[in-house]
Design a protein around this motif. Sequence first.
Motif, PDB file in Angstrom:
ATOM      1  N   SER A 157       3.703  16.685  -8.019  1.00  0.00           N
ATOM      2  CA  SER A 157       3.553  16.623  -6.566  1.00  0.00           C
ATOM      3  C   SER A 157       2.581  15.506  -6.209  1.00  0.00           C
ATOM      4  O   SER A 157       1.487  15.414  -6.759  1.00  0.00           O
ATOM      5  N   THR A 158       2.986  14.646  -5.318  1.00  0.00           N
ATOM      6  CA  THR A 158       2.130  13.584  -4.785  1.00  0.00           C
ATOM      7  C   THR A 158       2.236  13.594  -3.272  1.00  0.00           C
ATOM      8  O   THR A 158       3.192  14.140  -2.705  1.00  0.00           O
ATOM      9  N   PRO A 159       1.281  13.002  -2.573  1.00  0.00           N
ATOM     10  CA  PRO A 159       1.407  12.959  -1.104  1.00  0.00           C
ATOM     11  C   PRO A 159       2.665  12.240  -0.637  1.00  0.00           C
ATOM     12  O   PRO A 159       3.239  12.593   0.384  1.00  0.00           O
ATOM     13  N   PRO A 162       5.948  15.025  -2.284  1.00  0.00           N
ATOM     14  CA  PRO A 162       5.442  16.370  -2.612  1.00  0.00           C
ATOM     15  C   PRO A 162       6.505  17.219  -3.288  1.00  0.00           C
ATOM     16  O   PRO A 162       7.702  17.065  -3.035  1.00  0.00           O
ATOM     17  N   HIS A 167       5.357  23.097  -1.976  1.00  0.00           N
ATOM     18  CA  HIS A 167       5.257  23.056  -0.509  1.00  0.00           C
ATOM     19  C   HIS A 167       6.604  23.429   0.079  1.00  0.00           C
ATOM     20  O   HIS A 167       7.389  22.565   0.475  1.00  0.00           O
ATOM     21  N   TYR A 342      -5.954  23.640  -3.297  1.00  0.00           N
ATOM     22  CA  TYR A 342      -5.928  22.260  -3.784  1.00  0.00           C
ATOM     23  C   TYR A 342      -7.276  21.832  -4.344  1.00  0.00           C
ATOM     24  O   TYR A 342      -7.350  21.192  -5.401  1.00  0.00           O
ATOM     25  N   GLN A 357      -5.274   9.094  -3.684  1.00  0.00           N
ATOM     26  CA  GLN A 357      -4.191  10.050  -3.465  1.00  0.00           C
ATOM     27  C   GLN A 357      -4.746  11.453  -3.199  1.00  0.00           C
ATOM     28  O   GLN A 357      -4.266  12.170  -2.317  1.00  0.00           O
ATOM     29  N   GLU A 361      -4.349  13.704   0.318  1.00  0.00           N
ATOM     30  CA  GLU A 361      -3.837  15.080   0.291  1.00  0.00           C
ATOM     31  C   GLU A 361      -4.827  16.029   0.974  1.00  0.00           C
ATOM     32  O   GLU A 361      -4.425  16.943   1.710  1.00  0.00           O
ATOM     33  N   ARG A 364      -4.445  15.558   4.655  1.00  0.00           N
ATOM     34  CA  ARG A 364      -3.236  16.231   5.153  1.00  0.00           C
ATOM     35  C   ARG A 364      -3.488  17.737   5.330  1.00  0.00           C
ATOM     36  O   ARG A 364      -3.072  18.331   6.338  1.00  0.00           O
TER      37      ARG A 364
END
Length: 382
Positions: A157-159, A162, A167, A342, A357, A361, A364
């Motif tokens: 999962s990355t911004p 995702p 999510h 997180y 990164q 996140e 966000r």
Amino acid sequence: RTEDLLHQLYLCVPNKVNTGLVDLDPEPESRVEGGGQVRPTSARDHGDLSRLRSSSLEIREKEIREKGSEILREQLDAAKKELKLKDKECERLSQVRNQLEQELEELTASLFEEAHKMVREANVKQATAEKQLKEAQGKIDVLQAEVTALKTLVLTSTPSSPNRQLHPQLQSAGTRGACKHNGGHIRNKSSSGAFPSSPAKPEPPSVSVQSVTKEDREVDSVLYAEFLMWKEHPSLDRSSAFLNRIYREDIGPCLSFTRSELSQLVQSAVENNSLTIEPVAMSSLPMVKASAVECGGPKKCALSGMSRLCRHRIKLGDKGSYYYISPSSRARITAVCNFFTYIRYIQQGLVRHDAEQMFWEVMRLRREMTVAKLGFYQTDQG
């Protein structure tokens, strides 16, 4: 021994008999009478000498016997005194021996009793330790499996891209409908990092993945510096500038409800990772226990106190009470739970992304808390 003693006395006693007395055994001599003729001593003279000699011997023997008797009495008295002292000493030593034997028996009994007690305690502790070891091994196996699954989710999962399992709010309407049909509701804790699905009517997501990736953004130098400082030694201590700001600007307002006391309990449960969110089966809504009604109800939110249809309820730790919450309250709680999930991943070293990164996140997730505080929430979460 008596003869030796008499002989010694004989030698020690002064020679009173010989001193000043005539020789008891003289040589025979002749007497000179008138006319110049010598004639030998008569028999009478010899008899007198014999009697005198016998009398002297008797006197001497008597003295010797008296002296010997006196010495014997003294030795006897001394021997009696010595025997009395030895008897007393033997009696004292006997008492000491009896006392030592008694103490030795008591000490031996005490040592045996203590040894048996220690053996029993050791057996109990060993059994307890073995039981705890088995339980710990079971928990370790479960935790290892969970960590492996979480690593798989987080590392994929990355911004910008995702993970849709991590999510689910980013899934399409059709996918969410399939999840609702197949899986139903999921028991969600603050550490799970995933939103439970809901049976509400599916609607298209308000923000697509493409719109997020094309969004213009610029790093705030102050926020980024605070994040980097926190990342050097990540912890959940709110004394750091990074978490203190988020508590003040996001977490506090997002979990500030009408019932302030219950709000504090909810925040503590989220911080301690002991909050549970459960869906409520619609068929069981009319049959609500009295204890549940006291903590809100199917049509009244326990946090806001407003009349709303409550499809979910929360449980704080191991307490037996459940609190019914509205969709808006649930969205606010889950937004804070996602943020804590997180940063726990970062603290545990499960996130392998670079610092920027991670920072975006976190931003966000802060935006989700702000949006939820303002009352916006997706209907598929309700």
